[in-house]
Structure formats: structure tokens, C-alpha cells
Scaffold this motif. Structure first.
Motif, PDB file in Angstrom:
ATOM      1  N   ILE A  64       0.850  -1.197   0.000  1.00 19.93           N
ATOM      2  CA  ILE A  64       0.000   0.000   0.000  1.00 19.93           C
ATOM      3  C   ILE A  64       0.880   1.240   0.000  1.00 19.93           C
ATOM      4  O   ILE A  64       1.789   1.382   0.828  1.00 19.93           O
ATOM      5  CB  ILE A  64      -0.926   0.021   1.238  1.00 19.93           C
ATOM      6  N   ASN A  65       0.604   2.146  -0.952  1.00 18.15           N
ATOM      7  CA  ASN A  65       1.350   3.396  -1.032  1.00 18.15           C
ATOM      8  C   ASN A  65       0.959   4.336   0.098  1.00 18.15           C
ATOM      9  O   ASN A  65      -0.226   4.507   0.388  1.00 18.15           O
ATOM     10  CB  ASN A  65       1.078   4.093  -2.367  1.00 18.15           C
ATOM     11  N   LEU A  66       1.957   4.957   0.717  1.00 19.98           N
ATOM     12  CA  LEU A  66       1.698   5.933   1.770  1.00 19.98           C
ATOM     13  C   LEU A  66       2.274   7.290   1.381  1.00 19.98           C
ATOM     14  O   LEU A  66       3.449   7.389   1.008  1.00 19.98           O
ATOM     15  CB  LEU A  66       2.320   5.491   3.097  1.00 19.98           C
ATOM     16  N   THR A  67       1.428   8.305   1.460  1.00 24.61           N
ATOM     17  CA  THR A  67       1.901   9.664   1.269  1.00 24.61           C
ATOM     18  C   THR A  67       2.656  10.112   2.516  1.00 24.61           C
ATOM     19  O   THR A  67       2.604   9.460   3.569  1.00 24.61           O
ATOM     20  CB  THR A  67       0.719  10.610   1.041  1.00 24.61           C
ATOM     21  N   ARG A  68       3.330  11.238   2.414  1.00 28.58           N
ATOM     22  CA  ARG A  68       4.067  11.746   3.568  1.00 28.58           C
ATOM     23  C   ARG A  68       3.134  12.021   4.742  1.00 28.58           C
ATOM     24  O   ARG A  68       3.449  11.694   5.888  1.00 28.58           O
ATOM     25  CB  ARG A  68       4.820  13.025   3.186  1.00 28.58           C
ATOM     26  N   SER A  69       1.975  12.620   4.450  1.00 27.06           N
ATOM     27  CA  SER A  69       1.068  12.999   5.539  1.00 27.06           C
ATOM     28  C   SER A  69       0.583  11.779   6.313  1.00 27.06           C
ATOM     29  O   SER A  69       0.495  11.808   7.543  1.00 27.06           O
ATOM     30  CB  SER A  69      -0.122  13.792   4.997  1.00 27.06           C
ATOM     31  N   LEU A  70       0.286  10.683   5.607  1.00 27.01           N
ATOM     32  CA  LEU A  70      -0.147   9.470   6.303  1.00 27.01           C
ATOM     33  C   LEU A  70       1.024   8.777   6.999  1.00 27.01           C
ATOM     34  O   LEU A  70       0.857   8.166   8.041  1.00 27.01           O
ATOM     35  CB  LEU A  70      -0.820   8.518   5.330  1.00 27.01           C
ATOM     36  N   VAL A  72       3.668  10.153   8.438  1.00 23.90           N
ATOM     37  CA  VAL A  72       4.077  10.803   9.692  1.00 23.90           C
ATOM     38  C   VAL A  72       2.927  10.908  10.687  1.00 23.90           C
ATOM     39  O   VAL A  72       3.137  11.317  11.833  1.00 23.90           O
ATOM     40  CB  VAL A  72       4.666  12.209   9.424  1.00 23.90           C
ATOM     41  N   SER A  73       1.710  10.562  10.261  1.00 26.78           N
ATOM     42  CA  SER A  73       0.582  10.542  11.191  1.00 26.78           C
ATOM     43  C   SER A  73       0.555   9.203  11.916  1.00 26.78           C
ATOM     44  O   SER A  73       1.418   8.343  11.712  1.00 26.78           O
ATOM     45  CB  SER A  73      -0.733  10.747  10.440  1.00 26.78           C
ATOM     46  N   GLU A  74      -0.447   8.999  12.734  1.00 29.72           N
ATOM     47  CA  GLU A  74      -0.572   7.740  13.460  1.00 29.72           C
ATOM     48  C   GLU A  74      -1.460   6.730  12.726  1.00 29.72           C
ATOM     49  O   GLU A  74      -1.642   5.612  13.202  1.00 29.72           O
ATOM     50  CB  GLU A  74      -1.157   8.002  14.854  1.00 29.72           C
ATOM     51  N   GLU A  93      10.374  13.131   0.658  1.00 26.02           N
ATOM     52  CA  GLU A  93      11.738  13.496   1.027  1.00 26.02           C
ATOM     53  C   GLU A  93      12.090  12.921   2.404  1.00 26.02           C
ATOM     54  O   GLU A  93      11.262  12.928   3.317  1.00 26.02           O
ATOM     55  CB  GLU A  93      11.897  15.013   1.040  1.00 26.02           C
ATOM     56  N   PRO A  94      13.322  12.460   2.564  1.00 24.88           N
ATOM     57  CA  PRO A  94      13.727  11.834   3.840  1.00 24.88           C
ATOM     58  C   PRO A  94      14.093  12.866   4.912  1.00 24.88           C
ATOM     59  O   PRO A  94      15.210  12.879   5.433  1.00 24.88           O
ATOM     60  CB  PRO A  94      14.931  10.998   3.421  1.00 24.88           C
ATOM     61  N   ASP A  95      13.127  13.697   5.273  1.00 29.60           N
ATOM     62  CA  ASP A  95      13.388  14.671   6.320  1.00 29.60           C
ATOM     63  C   ASP A  95      13.309  13.978   7.684  1.00 29.60           C
ATOM     64  O   ASP A  95      12.888  12.818   7.777  1.00 29.60           O
ATOM     65  CB  ASP A  95      12.406  15.843   6.226  1.00 29.60           C
ATOM     66  N   PRO A  96      13.704  14.641   8.763  1.00 27.16           N
ATOM     67  CA  PRO A  96      13.728  13.988  10.079  1.00 27.16           C
ATOM     68  C   PRO A  96      12.397  13.383  10.505  1.00 27.16           C
ATOM     69  O   PRO A  96      12.373  12.292  11.104  1.00 27.16           O
ATOM     70  CB  PRO A  96      14.159  15.128  11.019  1.00 27.16           C
ATOM     71  N   ALA A  97      11.281  14.055  10.201  1.00 28.16           N
ATOM     72  CA  ALA A  97       9.973  13.525  10.598  1.00 28.16           C
ATOM     73  C   ALA A  97       9.665  12.216   9.872  1.00 28.16           C
ATOM     74  O   ALA A  97       9.136  11.262  10.463  1.00 28.16           O
ATOM     75  CB  ALA A  97       8.881  14.561  10.324  1.00 28.16           C
TER      76      ALA A  97
END
Length: 402
Positions: A64-70, A72-74, A93-97
Motif C-alpha cells: 500500500i502506497n503511503l503519502t508523507r502525511s499518512l 508521519v501521522s498515526e 523526502e527523507p526529512d527527520p519527521a
């Protein structure tokens, strides 16, 4: 907004299906590459809620593809870890979050995959936590795949080759050391020069022709009764729990009387198809079953005989791959009516258009599938319902052969 949902198999090096990637479209404006948070949320909702994950994947893991928002969410952690592989899209992007979220998911037992990956040093933090790296073979120039593999070697990730569409591409990816393979290469015939048809396949094709052209119960009974193995397999199938019969069927005549000529011919065609390709990947039979059942479901409004004809066309749409022959040669001995031939070879006629619709749907070519469906009088809901029911039926039916 209606959701379309399809699946694409992922194989291991032995040719066994280990997972399916879920292909999704969330509305009229969407397409196969839709990647927004809303799209991913919808596919999660429909797969795990409306449809049920077991119905869609047959108990195998779902990529399943996950966007950045999903990511870093719970919300991602609400999914069952043993049933999913979470794909980090190539534009994340591989940012700290993001890195922190991936580490947390890995520690919770999730499998992480990096989608459409092309190596760059900035992705090193993600490579340290991901277990699978997906490489789209169509996006890497010739001769550069090995370079990507070498760059990834220190990270000990398993490698998955995407867009593997021919047997030759599969063999090349196998030799390059990929661990997993995604695409429809298994449904393509391996065409060989001076190929001689095995005697067993010739006998099966003769049986197919005799049964498919039979129009009377007595003809079918005579054809089956002379083949002890075929009689045994048919009776074993009919007496299985899938049919739910109150009492055991002990003869071919009794089977014909209970189920009718059309139904018996349909199941015999399925048995004979499996015998024609005993050395083929099991997923090829699953694909044939899904096409056959989906065609049958969409044609049910035209009567039982028409639906059975549609089932046969869907079933034999993979015969070229089963026999490793061009389709024209594969179906020549079967004595099909002209309408079936036109549907299988040229996608012409009402049944040919139905087959085109189903092929577009399984490829997640949503615009083409929707346009054809609406032209034929089907709604978006009709398509998804028929596909999910066909997948579930194929898994149940396939179990009878295991």
C-alpha cells in the motif's frame, strides 16, 4: 465518490505469489498514479472496511502506497502489520519527521518498501530502515540496473523489480539477483521456434473441442465417461464443499441432471485448462478465473447461456500463455464459433468489448475501463463489485486445486 480497486501480483524467485500491490482510483479525476492523501485514505477505507482485505488479497500481504502525511501521522500504525507492506513513495523526502516515522513503524513490526527507487545519498537514512527497495525497470536506462544494485548492496535490502512484462525481462531480472518481481510477465506466452505440442496437451485440446462443441447431454456424458481421470476430477470437484450439495453425486449422468449442460461444460473447461498448463505459475490460473468470473457476472443480465459463453472467453483469454503459442494457433483446434474467435483475437463484438473492458480494469487503466463500461451500460459500482466478487470466487475455486 466511487473507488476502483485492482491488484497486481508480486512473485518471489520460485514464481510463487507472496503479495499483491493494490491499484486504486478514487474518483472521476483520478488515474492509476493517483498519490494524494485522500486517495490513500480511500484505498485503506475500502480495502480494510468496505471490501475486506482477505477478499482482495486472498490472505497474502498487500503493498500500500503511503503519502508523507499518512506516513508521519498515526494512521499507518492502525493497519495490521502482518498483512501489509507500507510503500514510501518516491516523492517523499527523507526529512527527520519521515525518517523517525519509518523507524517507529519498523520497530512496531511493519515491513517498509521504497517505491520507484533511484539511488541518491540523501536517501541513506531510509535505506537503513527499509526492508525492500522497488526498482522500476522502465525508468532505469539499459546497463544501469546493475549500477543501482551495487549502490544498494551495503544496505542489505531485498530488491523488487517492477514493470516486468515479458518472460525475457523476468529471466534478466532473475539473473541480476532481484528477490521479487512485479508485473504480468507470467501471462505472456513463451514463443519458441519449432515447438512441438506435447501429446498430453494435444489430448486435452481434443477433449476441449469435443466438449465445447457438444450440444446434447448424451454427447457430454459420452465424452467424459471415456476419460477416467476427467470423470474423477469432475466428480471430486462437484462433491466438494464449494457446491454445498446435500447428497453425493456418484455419476456423470447425475452431475449433468443436477447442474445442467451449461454449468458442467463450464467446469470441464476449467479442469481441462489446468491440465493444459500444469507447469505454469499458479497465478496464471488465478488470472484466468478472475477474468472468466468477472465476464460472467457482467454478462448475467443477458441470460445463463450468454453468461456461460462469456465465462469461456474469459477463461481461454490466457490459453496462449498456458500453451506458449500465439492465440490464433492456441484456439484453432477448439472449434470456437466466430464470435468467440473475434472476441479473443481482435476484441470485436459485444463479448470482445467486455474482454477489453476487463483487461483495462486489471491493468488499472481506469479511463479506458470507465469509458468502455459506460458505453456498455455498466456503472462504476458494477465494475468494482464484479471485480471483487471475481477475486473472491477465484480464491475459493483455486483452493479446490491445491
Amino acid at each position: 465518490m466511487h473507488a476502483f480497486l485492482a491488484r497486481q501480483p508480486i512473485f518471489d524467485r520460485r514464481g510463487e505469489v507472496v503479495a499483491y500491490e493494490l491499484l486504486y482510483r478514487g474518483g472521476p479525476e483520478g488515474h492509476a498514479g493517483q498519490r494524494g492523501a485522500r486517495a490513500t485514505a480511500q484505498v485503506l477505507l475500502h480495502t480494510f472496511g468496505t471490501f475486506g482485505i482477505e477478499r482482495v488479497t486472498g490472505g497474502k500481504r498487500a503493498f500500500i502506497n503511503l503519502t508523507r502525511s499518512l506516513l508521519v501521522s498515526e494512521y499507518a500504525a492502525l493497519l495490521p502489520a502482518h498483512l501489509v507492506v507500507l510503500e514510501v513513495l518516491e516523492d517523499v523526502e527523507p526529512d527527520p519527521a519521515v525518517v523517525s516515522a519509518c523507524r517507529s513503524l519498523r520497530n512496531q513490526g511493519y515491513t517498509l518498501a521504497l517505491d520507484d527507487f533511484v539511488f541518491h545519498p540523501r536517501f541513506a537514512p531510509l535505506l537503513e530502515v527499509a526492508q525492500i527497495v522497488k526498482i522500476d525497470l522502465t525508468q532505469i536506462p539499459d546497463g544501469r540496473v546493475e549500477e543501482q544494485i551495487e549502490l544498494l548492496a551495503p544496505y542489505r535490502c531485498e530488491l523488487l523489480a517492477e514493470k516486468v512484462e515479458t518472460p525475457e525481462e523476468f529471466q534478466a531480472a532473475l539473473a541480476q539477483g532481484f528477490d521479487y518481481f512485479q508485473g504480468y510477465y507470467f501471462s505472456r506466452p513463451v514463443l519458441l521456434r519449432e515447438r512441438r505440442e506435447p501429446a498430453t496437451s494435444l489430448a486435452v485440446l481434443r477433449s476441449m473441442r469435443q466438449l465445447l462443441t457438444a450440444s446434447e447431454l448424451e454427447e457430454v456424458e459420452e465424452a467424459i465417461s471415456t476419460d477416467v481421470g476427467l470423470s474423477y476430477r469432475l466428480l471430486r470437484l462437484i462433491n466438494s464443499a464449494a457446491f454445498g450439495l446435500v447428497r453425493e453425486v456418484s455419476s456423470i449422468r447425475q452431475a449433468l441432471a443436477l447442474l445442467g449442460l451449461v454449468a458442467v461444460k463450464k467446469w470441464l473447461a476449467l479442469i481441462l485448462l489446468t491440465e493444459s498448463g500444469a507447469d505454469k505459475p499458479a497465478e496464471l490460473l488465478r488470472l484466468a478465473l478472475i477474468r472468466a468470473r468477472m465476464l460472467e457476472l457482467l454478462a448475467q443480465g443477458q441470460g445463463a447461456e450468454r453468461a456461460a459463453q462469456a465465462f469461456t472467453i474469459g477463461l481461454f483469454s490466457t490459453l496462449d500463455a498456458f500453451l506458449d503459442q500465439p492465440m490464433e494457433e492456441a484456439i484453432a483446434p477448439l472449434g470456437f464459433p466466430e464470435e468467440n474467435v473475434e472476441a479473443l483475437l481482435h476484441r470485436r463484438g459485444p463479448l470482445g468489448r467486455l474482454l477489453s473492458l476487463i483487461l483495462a480494469y486489471e491493468r488499472a487503466d481506469w479511463p479506458a475501463a470507465v469509458a468502455e463500461a459506460h458505453a456498455l451500460g455498466f456503472t462504476d459500482e458494477d465494475l468494482t463489485r464484479a471485480y471483487v466478487e471475481a477475486v473472491e470466487w477465484s480464491e475459493q475455486t483455486f483452493g479446490l486445486w491445491e
